[in-house]
Design a protein around this motif. Structure first.
Motif, PDB file in Angstrom:
ATOM      1  N   GLN A  11      71.682  44.312  60.423  1.00  0.00           N
ATOM      2  CA  GLN A  11      71.898  43.197  59.489  1.00  0.00           C
ATOM      3  C   GLN A  11      73.184  42.424  59.804  1.00  0.00           C
ATOM      4  OE1 GLN A  11      70.098  45.693  58.607  1.00  0.00           O
ATOM      5  NE2 GLN A  11      68.586  45.087  57.071  1.00  0.00           N
ATOM      6  N   LEU A  12      74.197  43.127  60.324  1.00  0.00           N
ATOM      7  CA  LEU A  12      75.452  42.450  60.680  1.00  0.00           C
ATOM      8  C   LEU A  12      75.292  41.645  61.975  1.00  0.00           C
ATOM      9  CD1 LEU A  12      78.148  45.104  59.678  1.00  0.00           C
ATOM     10  CD2 LEU A  12      77.482  43.025  58.459  1.00  0.00           C
ATOM     11  N   ALA A  15      73.745  38.572  60.682  1.00  0.00           N
ATOM     12  CA  ALA A  15      74.743  37.728  60.009  1.00  0.00           C
ATOM     13  C   ALA A  15      75.512  36.882  61.025  1.00  0.00           C
ATOM     14  CB  ALA A  15      75.710  38.602  59.214  1.00  0.00           C
ATOM     15  N   GLY A 112      67.233  42.425  52.463  1.00  0.00           N
ATOM     16  CA  GLY A 112      68.236  41.385  52.200  1.00  0.00           C
ATOM     17  C   GLY A 112      68.299  40.909  50.763  1.00  0.00           C
ATOM     18  N   GLN A 143      79.124  47.057  53.616  1.00  0.00           N
ATOM     19  CA  GLN A 143      78.329  46.355  54.632  1.00  0.00           C
ATOM     20  C   GLN A 143      77.615  45.145  54.029  1.00  0.00           C
ATOM     21  OE1 GLN A 143      75.876  49.388  56.515  1.00  0.00           O
ATOM     22  NE2 GLN A 143      77.692  50.635  56.892  1.00  0.00           N
ATOM     23  N   PHE A 147      78.175  41.292  55.102  1.00  0.00           N
ATOM     24  CA  PHE A 147      77.037  40.438  55.455  1.00  0.00           C
ATOM     25  C   PHE A 147      77.140  39.097  54.729  1.00  0.00           C
ATOM     26  CE2 PHE A 147      72.825  38.663  54.846  1.00  0.00           C
ATOM     27  CZ  PHE A 147      72.263  38.771  56.107  1.00  0.00           C
ATOM     28  N   HIS A 148      77.476  39.156  53.448  1.00  0.00           N
ATOM     29  CA  HIS A 148      77.547  37.937  52.630  1.00  0.00           C
ATOM     30  C   HIS A 148      78.965  37.350  52.564  1.00  0.00           C
ATOM     31  CE1 HIS A 148      73.429  38.230  51.076  1.00  0.00           C
ATOM     32  NE2 HIS A 148      73.621  39.532  51.039  1.00  0.00           N
TER      33      HIS A 148
END
Length: 386
Positions: A11-12, A15, A112, A143, A147-148
């Motif tokens: 997920q990173l 991102a 997500g 984490q 991501f956000h």
């Protein structure tokens, strides 16, 4: 969610790709390739909530069939997870109930859905007793925060993790938390603290879910150069065996560090120019790009001027491989901002340093603090007399 050794959390990686799509410095052809990779990743992992947000922000185009397919798969998976939780609560022990709730948390993270993931992680935490397991849940929360880029969430989670460690906790998790906190400090422009935390973690780094070791060394060198004095830089960075084994793999970084320490200013500027694109296209460093550019130039100009009481502008321009007009304009800005302690004699073409005397500054500070203390004592004595 937790990366295996050497593996960054997917997920990173996503991102970072989403960040690149928003950058004007990335070529249009490259953006087309990245957009295809992002869409493929989202559909593979059924990330319908994130996809809807990206469509709303016009980052991706709407593919209704793909969206409907993802929603159907999510609905089926949630049904299975809820059945598993219900079965664990009715027929199994507390440990199995916790595992079932954790599986649902990880599913929300995977697709997500930030709000539901955080809500489910809180529910899982309420069913968790062990400090180590609670810490692992906080790492998942951190984490999500990275991501956000939700710095409020990150800050609160780091504080919560530190409080947990007062109850106990193993060294491996404590060392991992240092890297998370270091990344948070770097992302919020506290480079000095970030450098300290990164340097403490060099020999114990296991936080591969955040970034590879090469990237960690890149951040460590960049933050250390503008935070450490010359002696500390030599001991902790230039001669550090952990850094020496990796630094050669990162383009321009070795020249950047060593040319600064060896006072090879022309080579330093060349290496710095080579690094600027990587700094600018790093999602954590990008907001601080201009600030970092100013700080590193302050460091290098101060180091050069420290050797002289006076020096010609021409000699300095030659040392840096730039024009006299460029140096004149650069230094005038830094002097006006109070970053450099020198003055320009434009007629004679000379720079005269006027570094503040450290002993004198300490003397003045002592007098000021002494006066303040005496005033407080006098006020206190009046109160006591009354």
């Amino acid at each position: 969610m937790e990366g295996e050794e050497g593996t960054q959390q997917p997920q990173l990686v996503l991102a970072h790709k989403l960040f690149l799509l928003a950058q004007p410095d990335v070529d249009d052809i490259e953006k087309v390739r990245i957009r295809d990779e992002v869409f493929s990743f989202i559909t593979t992992h059924d990330m319908a909530p994130l996809y809807e947000n990206l469509v709303a922000d016009k980052v991706l185009n709407l593919d209704q069939n793909a969206l409907d397919s993802m929603r159907a798969k999510i609905e089926d998976e949630l049904k299975k997870l809820d059945e598993k939780i219900a079965d664990a609560e009715e027929n199994l022990g507390e440990s199995e109930v916790r595992e079932a709730h954790l599986a649902k948390s990880l599913f929300y993270i995977r697709i997500g859905d930030k709000e539901k993931a955080l809500e489910q992680l809180k529910l899982t935490e309420s069913k968790t007793v062990a400090v180590g397991q609670k810490m692992d849940l906080l790492f998942h929360t951190l984490q999500i925060g990275f991501f956000h880029m939700d710095f409020d969430l990150i800050s609160k989670s780091i504080d919560k993790a530190k409080n947990l460690f007062e109850e106990g906790g193993d060294w491996e998790r404590k060392n991992r938390l240092k890297v998370y906190e270091g990344l948070y400090c770097m992302s919020t422009r506290n480079f000095k603290k970030a450098a300290s935390l990164f340097l403490d973690s060099i020999s114990t780094f296991t936080t591969y879910e955040l970034f590879p070791y090469d990237t960690f060394i890149f951040y460590t060198v960049l933050t250390s150069i503008i935070s450490l004095d010359r002696v500390s830089l030599k001991q902790k960075v230039v001669d550090a065996p952990e850094i020496l084994t990796v630094i050669g793999k990162i383009a321009y970084l070795s020249d950047f560090l060593n040319s600064l320490y060896d006072c090879q200013y022309k080579s330093f500027f060349t290496a710095f120019a080579g690094l600027t694109k990587r700094i600018k296209l790093d999602r954590y460093l990008h907001p601080h790009f201009r600030y970092y550019m100013r700080e590193i130039r302050t460091v290098v100009y101060s180091q050069f001027l420290e050797s002289y009481k006076s020096v010609t502008i021409e000699a300095m321009a030659k040392a840096f491989g730039v024009s006299v007009d460029f140096i004149d304009l650069e230094l005038s800005r830094f002097i006006a901002a109070g970053k450099l302690h020198c003055k320009i004699d434009k007629v004679a073409g000379i720079l005269e340093t006027n570094r503040p005397d450290a002993k004198n500054a300490l003397y003045q500070s002592t007098i000021k603090q002494g006066d303040f203390l005496l005033n407080r004592i006098q006020k206190l004595s009046r109160v006591i007399d009354l």
